[in-house]
Motif scaffolding. Structure first.
Motif, short mmCIF file in Angstrom:
data_model
loop_
_atom_site.label_atom_id
_atom_site.label_comp_id
_atom_site.label_asym_id
_atom_site.label_seq_id
_atom_site.Cartn_x
_atom_site.Cartn_y
_atom_site.Cartn_z
N GLY B 13 -6.61 13.91 -0.73
CA GLY B 13 -6.01 12.72 -1.31
C GLY B 13 -4.62 12.58 -0.71
O GLY B 13 -3.90 13.55 -0.66
N SER B 15 -2.21 11.15 -1.91
CA SER B 15 -1.21 11.11 -2.96
C SER B 15 -0.96 12.47 -3.59
O SER B 15 -0.47 12.55 -4.70
CB SER B 15 -1.64 10.13 -4.05
OG SER B 15 -1.58 8.82 -3.57
N LEU B 16 -1.28 13.54 -2.92
CA LEU B 16 -1.17 14.86 -3.53
C LEU B 16 -0.27 15.79 -2.72
O LEU B 16 -0.42 15.91 -1.51
CB LEU B 16 -2.55 15.51 -3.66
CG LEU B 16 -3.46 14.98 -4.75
CD1 LEU B 16 -4.72 15.82 -4.80
CD2 LEU B 16 -2.78 14.99 -6.10
N GLU B 124 4.66 4.31 3.93
CA GLU B 124 3.96 3.75 2.76
C GLU B 124 2.48 4.14 2.74
O GLU B 124 1.90 4.30 1.68
CB GLU B 124 4.13 2.22 2.73
CG GLU B 124 5.52 1.85 2.21
CD GLU B 124 5.98 0.46 2.63
OE1 GLU B 124 5.14 -0.34 3.10
OE2 GLU B 124 7.19 0.19 2.51
N TYR B 125 1.90 4.29 3.93
CA TYR B 125 0.49 4.70 3.99
C TYR B 125 0.31 6.18 3.65
O TYR B 125 -0.82 6.65 3.53
CB TYR B 125 -0.10 4.37 5.36
CG TYR B 125 -0.52 2.93 5.48
CD1 TYR B 125 0.43 1.92 5.67
CD2 TYR B 125 -1.84 2.54 5.37
CE1 TYR B 125 0.07 0.60 5.76
CE2 TYR B 125 -2.22 1.20 5.46
CZ TYR B 125 -1.27 0.25 5.66
OH TYR B 125 -1.65 -1.08 5.74
N THR B 126 1.39 6.94 3.55
CA THR B 126 1.27 8.35 3.16
C THR B 126 1.48 8.54 1.65
O THR B 126 1.27 9.61 1.13
CB THR B 126 2.33 9.24 3.86
OG1 THR B 126 3.62 8.99 3.28
CG2 THR B 126 2.39 8.99 5.33
N GLN B 127 1.91 7.49 0.97
CA GLN B 127 2.23 7.64 -0.45
C GLN B 127 1.28 6.87 -1.37
O GLN B 127 1.04 7.27 -2.50
CB GLN B 127 3.69 7.21 -0.69
CG GLN B 127 4.22 7.68 -2.04
CD GLN B 127 5.72 7.50 -2.20
OE1 GLN B 127 6.34 6.74 -1.48
NE2 GLN B 127 6.31 8.20 -3.16
N ALA B 128 0.73 5.77 -0.86
CA ALA B 128 -0.19 4.98 -1.68
C ALA B 128 -1.51 5.73 -1.82
O ALA B 128 -1.89 6.53 -0.95
CB ALA B 128 -0.44 3.62 -1.03
N GLY B 129 -2.23 5.46 -2.90
CA GLY B 129 -3.41 6.23 -3.20
C GLY B 129 -4.69 5.81 -2.49
O GLY B 129 -5.57 6.60 -2.25
N HIS B 130 -4.82 4.56 -2.11
CA HIS B 130 -6.12 4.07 -1.65
C HIS B 130 -6.17 3.86 -0.15
O HIS B 130 -6.84 2.95 0.33
CB HIS B 130 -6.47 2.76 -2.35
CG HIS B 130 -6.87 2.99 -3.76
ND1 HIS B 130 -7.74 3.98 -4.12
CD2 HIS B 130 -6.52 2.37 -4.90
CE1 HIS B 130 -7.92 3.95 -5.43
NE2 HIS B 130 -7.18 3.00 -5.93
N THR B 131 -5.46 4.67 0.60
CA THR B 131 -5.49 4.51 2.05
C THR B 131 -5.27 5.88 2.67
O THR B 131 -5.18 6.87 1.99
CB THR B 131 -4.42 3.49 2.49
OG1 THR B 131 -4.57 3.24 3.87
CG2 THR B 131 -3.02 4.00 2.18
N ARG B 132 -5.25 5.94 4.00
CA ARG B 132 -4.95 7.21 4.67
C ARG B 132 -3.75 6.98 5.58
O ARG B 132 -3.42 5.84 5.91
CB ARG B 132 -6.16 7.67 5.50
CG ARG B 132 -6.60 6.69 6.56
CD ARG B 132 -7.61 7.29 7.53
NE ARG B 132 -8.13 6.25 8.41
CZ ARG B 132 -7.49 5.76 9.48
NH1 ARG B 132 -6.29 6.21 9.82
NH2 ARG B 132 -8.04 4.80 10.22
#
Lengths: 232, 232, 232, 232, 232, 232, 232
Positions: B13, B15-16, B124-132
């Motif tokens: 994930g 976001s982890l 931003e793509y490293t912190q949001a939950g629904h993307t990689r």
């Protein structure tokens, strides 16, 4: 093993408390802050100094580009520690906050207000379900209306006001030294020397290994190489 | 086995954080960057050169279509490494950013600003939950107001300024060579030769295996086959 | 077994990198492309030919309805391979893109621009969390401003320019044949014969088993049965 | 067992490809189509006939309410198979599509356009993450501008044009019969007899067990009991 | 055990088909319908009667508040079975649908249209990912333009037209009785007696245990205690 | 072990009840409240006093920055306990609520209204799926229209009115002391002494270890060091 | 053990039916209602009385703040049971509903309408995927147009009309007593005595342990201590 398994049950979602009321993802984000170099802030009677460690991994790297000191507006600066890209987002957040305050009320934002706004932003990332906490901490130093102030915001979104403190790797040891050596009547020059010395203690005295910014009546200013050498 | 299982608990994930404060998905994205060919950038006193390896898997493939050099605007170019389609998205992001800056302020964007904006997008793509995260890194070279600059942005969204550097497969070895051979007073011609030579070192000297772009006072320009041959 | 289990840990979400930097769902989508019949494109000096295999599972099926050749606008055509319904969505995306370009700038879109736009669309489906990649690849052939061009876009959203290539089942074998037989000075007629022959090689020479489209100075046109027979 | 476990790893999300490039949820939706009664379509020179099996589970059930024949507009009709409620949604989608076309361009939609639009709608439900595929297939028959056409759309969102075909339970056996008995020069009356006979083959010749609709120059029309008896 | 485990793999998401094409959550919702009391509908030549079982668990409960008969508009009524709160939502949906039809076209909605609209609403809850199916079924009885009609909608969103039927607990047994006793030329009075008798068969003849509504030329009307006693 | 496993089945989502009707995440959030220092509120006849424990971990920390007393408006104050950053969000929510009330109705909000609004906000975070409860409790003290009031809101979003109470670590013991020592006719001065004494009982009498705010006819006011010393 | 495991498969999502058609999360929410104190409602010929148990855990707690009686408007009141914060949200929902009705139609909402609207709101939380049911039940008592009415809404969103009933802990026993002692011709005074007595049966007769509200021709009114004493 049981303890290990139990912890894993609660540390994989920012929206979860563990049975004893802890937020593991926030605690792991604090570990991310500890993984980087340290930053130090010292408040003097006539200003605030921020110093950040530089870990230059290559002679071809421009040291200024990995610096963890950032001017926010004329009167406020930030020293960061932890995940560099996360810190940068918070710095941008801080800059926009300062600009909006200036435009809205035609007066500079104080370090206290600035830290408060950024901390709320950070907290929200610890409570929402689809994101992770910021893996970065900030020291916010400012000098507004003749008052020097030094604040910290951490990955939980908590803010603290300090006379002098450190964030990032080794910060616990540095804080101990600061506690024994800090004098509330310290001048900005002496504060700058103190801040640089606690950070470079265990390293050779190379002016390239630290970056220094002072904020006083004349606003935010970074020191050049000669000025830093004078502090060593 | 335990270590393996533990890691798997945190690397699925974006976001982890792991208990020791790492973001595994970002680290795996860095592996994606290493899987592709290398790109090199060298800053000279009078410009910047970007060179990208070409891995031509078929004689029928038009080499230019897999080139990893991209003009952003008149004064800035990008060399990419890693996941090709991800890199293309970042290049489009960079182009739009440059265009908006030009339209808004009627002046060209500097490489520093450009890299900053793209890096925030990447973070931003490293912190949001629904993307990689993006599995690509960029070298941004530019020449604005008489100042040549070379920047890198990596999958965490961190940016660095370099005198000379490499991204992608084999970049560690290439950086070592650059560190020993780079001279800050290097001319753009010499820089071009250096950049090409570090990239082709282990391959036969075939001008088709590399692409070269220079950015100087005349703007962004790619070299043709004869020009590249002259560099070999 | 371990390796199997490890892979399964990373291949069930499009937003995940594996530890070695791979995107398994994208790789599985490439397998979906390989499951269907092959399509071939060959660029000649005076145009481009697209040929698609027809797998007619019933004598009652209208062959044209399962054809994998699609006109995009007057000057561009597409041959698809892989998951048919996914390909159709991309063809619609391409048609709309071409139409918007025509309406906005009053000039036809080039195959390069067209492929670029479609590829970005495809990439986004590999990075967002709540969708899957497209299980289809496209060959885009066009003839704009006197220039014939042939492009490919694959499930990762990467685009390539080719002199001649194949996508779908058996494409590796077909590409090998093309590499040995292609001549850059080939005429459109010869290119058409070549494209048809590499596709039908192992099958009886039945004009019903292939569909052929040529794009040249007169625009996009599909060949009728007699014309195809002449190519066999 | 391994194979079973492996499949289960990929078949519980519509947004997932299996390692060999299959979409299991779409394949299971095809099974849902096979669970219901069959529908048959046959294209004649002067029209199209659609016939649907009626499985009347109670003498109190109004047969017309479970009919799987639906008029779309004056010139087009649909025979469905599979999950009844899903089919109804697609029929509504088709009706709206036809109405919009009529209102926008003041001309009737062709079966080909109609099937294309519905198929795109169906495909989207196979790619988005928070839904499931439609468990229904449609035969679309129409007669526009003097041209009879017969199309199929399946749960993957793929469309096919047929001279004659069947969907739903037993469709494979019915298709075999159609392949051997269909004549392209068949009249609508003969086509109707053929369609009814292949569907009722194994059942007693009860006109209540099938529903029949013809679309020809006079538009869409369902046959009454006597007309069906004449076909038996 | 294997079968049990396999089923559990597919029954915990409404957006999933099982390998044999079933939607388990919809089947479980049908079980919810069977858990409650039964409702019966019978169509007569001059109207429709709806009868619902009352399970009064306390003498202090106002029987009318747990009644499963609901007037929709002047000409239509509903008898529900299953999860009471779910049924109420569908009744509200039906009322709004009827009102909108009346306001839009200034004519009453027919039972057929009404059931169609409600069924589509129900189907959507079986396909979207973040919800569950409705655990309720409805009988819709109406008398519009001199035509009595009786429809059913079930948790899958399928609708049926009936001469007479039952939903809810024991409905299979009741349907069998109806099949043997129903006469299409039945009058509304006889239909009412039939409906009440099949529902109270096994219970003492207490008029409090059933609720009865008739819809005929005079519109929707519920019977009072004496009227029900007359039917027993 | 069974019990442990069972609980873990229900405590990892805020949207889940356990089989015995408990909300574990809310209970764990209450544990978070217990982890911090205590805060005490006492209502007197002529005002309300709020006292908060200060845990100063470093001599360099400005005690006021970690204070858990917050002015909301002229007539209301808050003492918090638990997760500091969460508490700060609630304080901001309270301030905005008070401001909106003042602007909308031109009269100060009462402590009761204020607590009600904040509690509703807190409850929503216990019911929505993509967030976690607030790990903080608040004491709200106010003096509006001559009436002193003291309220508490807890992590479930429940509010209570108290004569005197405590939240946070050790609150159970402190409440016991308050129950035996509180007198409803207590004056604000005596109430202040009582509140300070119950909080500092086990610590040395250092005025730095507590913060004190009183709200009376003159509005909200924090006590300075000498005033606190007088209370010890 | 099997049964336990099976249940756990279906009770951790509000959007799931178990194979036998049950909604476990709703059933667990009913357990939450049983965990709190009881509330009783009795309808008399001239009004409705609502009585709620007070569980005062501390002598310092203001009993009125934990009261479970709430005025909704001039003519309607609510007694709640279960999760206090959830109940408060429903009370707010009820108040807004009543206010909107009053403003829209210039007439008071009846208890029946009010309960219907709140019940629909409650049902929606049992069907949506990202939330949990309300862990609270309400008794709604009102007196509009000379008609006293008493309704209940439970966590499933089902509503019931009662002559007299109880919700919350011990409600089954209380209902039994009510069934044997209730007389439909009861006066409001006698109803009040009955309601208080069934609730305090097992406790000492302390007027502080219950709260009482009556709704009659004069509207909603809570009884003071003496009035309650008179009822004991």
């Amino acid at each position: 093993m049981r303890g290990q398994d139990d912890r894993q049950a609660y540390d994989r979602g920012t929206s979860l408390f563990s049975p004893d009321g802890r937020l593991y993802q926030v605690e792991y984000a604090r570990e991310a802050v500890k993984r980087g170099g340290a930053s130090v802030g010292v408040r003097a009677t006539d200003g605030v100094v921020l110093v950040a460690e530089r870990r230059i991994r290559s002679s071809l790297l421009e040291a200024r580009s990995i610096e963890k000191l950032h001017q926010i507006d004329e009167h406020n600066g930030v020293a960061s520690a932890g995940h560099v890209a996360d810190a940068r987002q918070l710095v941008e957040e801080a800059r926009q906050t300062a600009q909006i305050e200036q435009l809205s009320y035609d007066q500079p934002i104080t370090p206290e207000q600035l830290t408060g706004e950024v901390s709320e932003h950070v907290q929200e990332y610890t409570q929402a379900g689809h994101t992770r906490p910021f893996g970065a901490a900030l020291l916010v130093g400012g000098y507004v209306d003749g008052t020097p102030q030094l604040f910290e915001t951490d990955p939980s979104g908590t803010s603290y006001e300090w006379q002098a403190t450190a964030i990032g790797g080794n910060s616990d040891e540095i804080e101990e030294t600061l506690e024994s050596e800090y004098d509330p009547e310290i001048s900005l020059d002496a504060a700058s020397s103190l801040a640089v010395s606690v950070l470079t203690e265990e390293e050779e005295d190379d002016p390239e290994t630290v970056a220094v910014a002072v904020i006083d009546d004349d606003g935010y200013r970074t020191l050049d190489r000669e000025e830093i050498e004078d502090l060593l």
